[in-house]
Scaffold this motif. Structure first.
Motif, short mmCIF file in Angstrom:
data_model
loop_
_atom_site.label_atom_id
_atom_site.label_comp_id
_atom_site.label_asym_id
_atom_site.label_seq_id
_atom_site.Cartn_x
_atom_site.Cartn_y
_atom_site.Cartn_z
N GLN A 25 -14.31 3.74 -52.46
CA GLN A 25 -14.66 4.44 -53.69
C GLN A 25 -15.24 3.49 -54.73
O GLN A 25 -16.15 3.85 -55.49
N LYS A 28 -18.81 2.80 -53.65
CA LYS A 28 -19.65 3.96 -53.92
C LYS A 28 -20.01 4.02 -55.40
O LYS A 28 -21.16 4.29 -55.77
N LEU A 96 -29.72 8.17 -47.62
CA LEU A 96 -28.40 8.61 -47.15
C LEU A 96 -27.69 7.36 -46.63
O LEU A 96 -28.11 6.76 -45.65
N THR A 98 -24.16 5.43 -45.30
CA THR A 98 -22.81 5.49 -44.77
C THR A 98 -22.16 4.13 -44.89
O THR A 98 -22.73 3.12 -44.46
N ILE A 114 -17.48 6.90 -45.28
CA ILE A 114 -18.00 7.94 -46.16
C ILE A 114 -19.52 7.90 -46.12
O ILE A 114 -20.13 6.85 -46.01
N SER A 115 -20.13 9.07 -46.20
CA SER A 115 -21.58 9.18 -46.33
C SER A 115 -21.91 9.84 -47.66
O SER A 115 -21.24 10.79 -48.07
N PHE A 116 -22.94 9.33 -48.34
CA PHE A 116 -23.35 9.92 -49.61
C PHE A 116 -24.82 9.59 -49.84
O PHE A 116 -25.39 8.68 -49.22
N LYS A 122 -31.16 14.76 -54.01
CA LYS A 122 -30.14 15.19 -53.06
C LYS A 122 -30.79 16.08 -52.01
O LYS A 122 -30.71 17.31 -52.07
N MET A 127 -27.42 16.62 -47.45
CA MET A 127 -26.18 17.18 -47.96
C MET A 127 -25.51 18.08 -46.94
O MET A 127 -24.28 18.12 -46.81
N ILE A 130 -23.81 15.81 -44.29
CA ILE A 130 -22.57 15.24 -44.81
C ILE A 130 -21.47 16.30 -44.83
O ILE A 130 -20.34 16.05 -44.40
N GLU A 134 -17.77 16.35 -42.85
CA GLU A 134 -16.53 16.46 -43.61
C GLU A 134 -15.71 17.67 -43.16
O GLU A 134 -14.47 17.58 -43.04
N SER A 238 -18.29 10.75 -41.22
CA SER A 238 -17.09 10.82 -42.05
C SER A 238 -15.89 10.41 -41.21
O SER A 238 -15.78 10.80 -40.04
#
Length: 257
Positions: A25, A28, A96, A98, A114-116, A122, A127, A130, A134, A238
């Motif tokens: 976190q 990120k 994107l 990871t 985590i992927s974001f 976006k 999205m 991801i 999840e 994820s």
């Protein structure tokens, strides 16, 4: 090897999981357009050392890689989905990303990914991917309880990914974890319920659904590590480490307040 942890070891596993979640976190929150993958790797190394922990990746040298890995974290961008080797690349708006991190703390490892999407853009496809991983991860965790079998988890994960329309690769998947990062049992991202190893309290598992938009085929970069979609399509991943308890599954790598 399959390990069953005692109560003392499980307490250490909780601490390792909390550390992994905190580092991911933190990374990120620091990652923006223009951030270099090498900066992310350096930040991860500093956070691991400051916590008195050890990286599971720096000396990682499996048969499928060109090892040792030599970095603290996997950074996979866009069509890269697994084992992304950090390199001199500055992230762009809409990339994107990871981040996959495994750390050992007081002799017990935890692993999470985590992927974001980086920046303000976006893309809908990214999205959606991801979100699918999840949801699949949540389904696998919900199926994990004493007496369940590995195939029950694989089936739950695969059902979500298939319903979302994504091909599924079974070469790489989830795995047991404990005093080392990768242990038996292997947990494919699709399978038949009622098959495989029976779960029991004290077992740690890393569940990790990952997908590529339009293919199940992987190709390996010249770096000998980074795995990409064969078509160049985007990917997402994820992962959580969970502990099997008498009550069900405890997620160890959830961020704490």
């Amino acid at each position: 090897m399959i390990e069953i942890l005692n109560s003392s070891e499980l307490a250490r596993a909780r601490d390792a999981g909390a550390l992994v979640a905190h580092i991911l976190q933190t990374l990120k929150s620091r990652t923006t357009v223009g951030t270099s993958l090498l900066d992310i790797d350096a930040w991860a190394g500093t956070l691991i050392v400051e916590a008195g922990a050890q990286s599971c990746y720096v000396d990682y040298e499996p048969s499928f890689g060109r090892g040792p890995f030599g970095h603290y974290i996997c950074t996979s961008v866009n069509d890269a989905v697994l084992h992304g080797l950090p390199h001199d690349y500055s992230l762009a708006d809409g990339d994107l990303l990871t981040l996959d991190l495994a750390v050992s703390l007081r002799g017990i490892a935890a692993d999470s990914a985590i992927s974001f999407v980086v920046g303000a853009s976006k893309p809908a496809e990214s999205m959606a991917m991801i979100g699918a991983t999840e949801r699949a991860l949540a389904a696998g965790i919900a199926a994990a309880r004493p007496g369940a079998r590995i195939g029950d988890l694989s089936s739950a994960i695969g059902a979500v990914l298939s319903e979302a329309g994504y091909p599924i690769n079974t070469d790489f998947g989830g795995h047991g974890i404990g005093s080392t990062m990768h242990q038996d049992p292997h947990i494919p991202n699709t399978g038949r319920p009622g098959r495989g190893y029976i779960l029991r309290p004290g077992l740690l598992l890393a569940l990790e659904p990952w997908i590529m938009a339009d293919t199940a085929k992987l190709v390996t970069d010249a770096d000998g590590w980074t795995l990409r979609s064969a078509t160049g399509s985007r990917s997402a991943h994820s992962e959580h480490t969970i502990a099997i308890t008498d009550e069900g599954a405890e997620i160890l790598t959830l961020p704490r307040p």
